[in-house]
Design a protein around this motif. Structure first.
Motif, mmCIF file in Angstrom:
data_model
loop_
_atom_site.group_PDB
_atom_site.id
_atom_site.type_symbol
_atom_site.label_atom_id
_atom_site.label_comp_id
_atom_site.label_asym_id
_atom_site.label_seq_id
_atom_site.Cartn_x
_atom_site.Cartn_y
_atom_site.Cartn_z
ATOM 1 N N ARG A 51 9.834 -23.206 69.750
ATOM 2 C CA ARG A 51 9.096 -21.940 69.861
ATOM 3 C C ARG A 51 7.832 -21.958 69.002
ATOM 4 O O ARG A 51 6.787 -21.448 69.413
ATOM 5 N N ILE A 52 7.905 -22.574 67.829
ATOM 6 C CA ILE A 52 6.705 -22.723 66.995
ATOM 7 C C ILE A 52 5.705 -23.627 67.704
ATOM 8 O O ILE A 52 4.507 -23.324 67.764
ATOM 9 N N ASN A 53 6.190 -24.732 68.253
ATOM 10 C CA ASN A 53 5.291 -25.662 68.938
ATOM 11 C C ASN A 53 4.596 -25.033 70.141
ATOM 12 O O ASN A 53 3.468 -25.405 70.459
ATOM 13 N N ARG A 54 5.233 -24.071 70.789
ATOM 14 C CA ARG A 54 4.619 -23.385 71.923
ATOM 15 C C ARG A 54 3.779 -22.174 71.488
ATOM 16 O O ARG A 54 3.181 -21.496 72.317
ATOM 17 N N GLY A 55 3.764 -21.865 70.194
ATOM 18 C CA GLY A 55 2.994 -20.735 69.693
ATOM 19 C C GLY A 55 3.683 -19.398 69.864
ATOM 20 O O GLY A 55 3.062 -18.351 69.706
ATOM 21 N N GLU A 56 4.988 -19.414 70.154
ATOM 22 C CA GLU A 56 5.746 -18.171 70.352
ATOM 23 C C GLU A 56 6.333 -17.618 69.055
ATOM 24 O O GLU A 56 6.764 -16.466 69.017
ATOM 25 N N LEU A 57 6.338 -18.434 68.024
ATOM 26 C CA LEU A 57 6.921 -18.036 66.738
ATOM 27 C C LEU A 57 6.041 -18.589 65.629
ATOM 28 O O LEU A 57 5.712 -19.783 65.628
ATOM 29 N N GLU A 58 5.663 -17.732 64.709
ATOM 30 C CA GLU A 58 4.910 -18.181 63.536
ATOM 31 C C GLU A 58 5.899 -18.729 62.504
ATOM 32 O O GLU A 58 6.995 -18.172 62.343
ATOM 33 N N PRO A 59 5.530 -19.797 61.806
ATOM 34 C CA PRO A 59 6.450 -20.365 60.814
ATOM 35 C C PRO A 59 6.953 -19.351 59.787
ATOM 36 O O PRO A 59 8.114 -19.394 59.394
ATOM 37 N N ASP A 60 6.090 -18.401 59.382
ATOM 38 C CA ASP A 60 6.533 -17.415 58.390
ATOM 39 C C ASP A 60 7.467 -16.363 58.978
ATOM 40 O O ASP A 60 8.031 -15.541 58.264
ATOM 41 N N GLN A 61 7.682 -16.393 60.306
ATOM 42 C CA GLN A 61 8.638 -15.504 60.960
ATOM 43 C C GLN A 61 9.938 -16.228 61.306
ATOM 44 O O GLN A 61 10.867 -15.618 61.845
ATOM 45 N N ALA A 62 10.007 -17.509 60.999
ATOM 46 C CA ALA A 62 11.189 -18.319 61.307
ATOM 47 C C ALA A 62 12.330 -17.977 60.344
ATOM 48 O O ALA A 62 12.143 -17.265 59.351
ATOM 49 N N SER A 63 13.494 -18.524 60.639
ATOM 50 C CA SER A 63 14.660 -18.302 59.785
ATOM 51 C C SER A 63 14.398 -18.822 58.377
ATOM 52 O O SER A 63 13.520 -19.665 58.156
ATOM 53 N N LYS A 64 15.159 -18.314 57.430
ATOM 54 C CA LYS A 64 15.030 -18.775 56.042
ATOM 55 C C LYS A 64 15.291 -20.276 55.942
ATOM 56 O O LYS A 64 14.637 -20.963 55.163
ATOM 57 N N ASP A 65 16.247 -20.774 56.734
ATOM 58 C CA ASP A 65 16.529 -22.212 56.706
ATOM 59 C C ASP A 65 15.313 -23.018 57.147
ATOM 60 O O ASP A 65 14.952 -24.009 56.507
ATOM 61 N N LEU A 66 14.670 -22.619 58.230
ATOM 62 C CA LEU A 66 13.501 -23.360 58.698
ATOM 63 C C LEU A 66 12.347 -23.223 57.711
ATOM 64 O O LEU A 66 11.647 -24.199 57.437
ATOM 65 N N GLN A 67 12.170 -22.052 57.126
ATOM 66 C CA GLN A 67 11.116 -21.881 56.124
ATOM 67 C C GLN A 67 11.367 -22.787 54.920
ATOM 68 O O GLN A 67 10.426 -23.385 54.383
ATOM 69 N N MET A 68 12.627 -22.919 54.521
ATOM 70 C CA MET A 68 12.965 -23.804 53.405
ATOM 71 C C MET A 68 12.674 -25.262 53.766
ATOM 72 O O MET A 68 12.109 -26.013 52.975
ATOM 73 N N ILE A 69 13.042 -25.669 54.987
ATOM 74 C CA ILE A 69 12.773 -27.038 55.442
ATOM 75 C C ILE A 69 11.269 -27.298 55.453
ATOM 76 O O ILE A 69 10.803 -28.353 55.006
ATOM 77 N N LEU A 70 10.495 -26.348 55.961
ATOM 78 C CA LEU A 70 9.045 -26.521 56.013
ATOM 79 C C LEU A 70 8.443 -26.614 54.615
ATOM 80 O O LEU A 70 7.529 -27.416 54.377
ATOM 81 N N ALA A 71 8.951 -25.824 53.680
ATOM 82 C CA ALA A 71 8.463 -25.899 52.299
ATOM 83 C C ALA A 71 8.798 -27.253 51.683
ATOM 84 O O ALA A 71 7.954 -27.870 51.020
ATOM 85 N N HIS A 72 10.003 -27.718 51.917
ATOM 86 C CA HIS A 72 10.405 -29.026 51.384
ATOM 87 C C HIS A 72 9.590 -30.146 52.034
ATOM 88 O O HIS A 72 9.177 -31.102 51.376
ATOM 89 N N ALA A 73 9.336 -30.020 53.332
ATOM 90 C CA ALA A 73 8.528 -31.020 54.039
ATOM 91 C C ALA A 73 7.106 -31.056 53.483
ATOM 92 O O ALA A 73 6.522 -32.133 53.323
ATOM 93 N N GLU A 74 6.545 -29.895 53.196
ATOM 94 C CA GLU A 74 5.191 -29.852 52.632
ATOM 95 C C GLU A 74 5.163 -30.487 51.242
ATOM 96 O O GLU A 74 4.250 -31.249 50.915
ATOM 97 N N TYR A 75 6.164 -30.189 50.438
ATOM 98 C CA TYR A 75 6.266 -30.818 49.112
ATOM 99 C C TYR A 75 6.340 -32.343 49.266
ATOM 100 O O TYR A 75 5.646 -33.082 48.563
ATOM 101 N N THR A 76 7.160 -32.797 50.198
ATOM 102 C CA THR A 76 7.319 -34.233 50.418
ATOM 103 C C THR A 76 6.023 -34.854 50.935
ATOM 104 O O THR A 76 5.635 -35.951 50.524
ATOM 105 N N ARG A 77 5.319 -34.151 51.801
ATOM 106 C CA ARG A 77 4.029 -34.647 52.299
ATOM 107 C C ARG A 77 3.051 -34.837 51.147
ATOM 108 O O ARG A 77 2.377 -35.861 51.041
ATOM 109 N N GLN A 78 3.020 -33.856 50.254
ATOM 110 C CA GLN A 78 2.125 -33.949 49.107
ATOM 111 C C GLN A 78 2.526 -35.091 48.177
ATOM 112 O O GLN A 78 1.670 -35.836 47.692
ATOM 113 N N GLN A 79 3.821 -35.226 47.928
ATOM 114 C CA GLN A 79 4.308 -36.276 47.029
ATOM 115 C C GLN A 79 4.076 -37.687 47.577
ATOM 116 O O GLN A 79 3.987 -38.642 46.819
ATOM 117 N N THR A 80 4.001 -37.814 48.911
ATOM 118 C CA THR A 80 3.795 -39.132 49.534
ATOM 119 C C THR A 80 2.350 -39.321 49.994
ATOM 120 O O THR A 80 2.064 -40.257 50.754
#
Length: 144
Positions: A51-80
């Motif tokens: 749904r995010i990929n199709r533009g039907e859901l904004e990441p900040d409107q996603a479930s807490k679990d997905l928001q946590m995964i996205l935050a961790h992914a961003e941290y990992t992107r920065q660290q690497t």
């Protein structure tokens, strides 16, 4: 007690070497993997990731679990320095980080049920605790 089920497009095996190894513990852990597949799969039309990929859901409107995964992914992107990135060509695919998180969460289901000796294997990624049925430490082989 050992069970293998096909979820998330791969075999997932859980073995519990404790008397607490009830069918309910396995069902709860596998139910969690089902939730993960339905929420995070980039291949399922109804998942939050799709749904995010199709533009039907904004990441900040996603479930807490997905928001946590996205935050961790961003941290990992920065660290690497961008080597690890869940975005490729404008498409979100957090599968690489989600699988490890899902395995860890399924292990927490077993621990919460009082299990102290078990392993969870999802497509070759493994989480182990305690000892196997023989009372030995779990052994993990690495190929390639």
């Amino acid at each position: 007690m050992k069970q293998t089920r096909l979820l998330m497009g791969m075999p997932i095996t859980i073995e519990i070497a404790d008397a607490e190894a009830s069918a309910e513990v396995f069902d709860q852990a596998y139910d969690f993997f089902g939730y993960v597949d339905e929420t995070f799969s980039p291949y399922k039309e109804t998942s939050e990731v799709s749904r995010i990929n199709r533009g039907e859901l904004e990441p900040d409107q996603a479930s807490k679990d997905l928001q946590m995964i996205l935050a961790h992914a961003e941290y990992t992107r920065q660290q690497t320095n961008g080597y690890f990135d869940v975005m490729r060509g404008g498409v979100l695919n957090p599968s690489g980080i989600v699988k490890g998180w899902a395995i860890w969460q399924a292990a927490q289901v077993a621990r919460a049920a009082g299990c102290r000796n078990f392993y969870v294997d999802a497509g070759g990624d493994v989480q182990v605790y305690g000892q196997n049925q023989r009372g030995d430490r779990w052994r993990v082989g690495i190929r390639n």
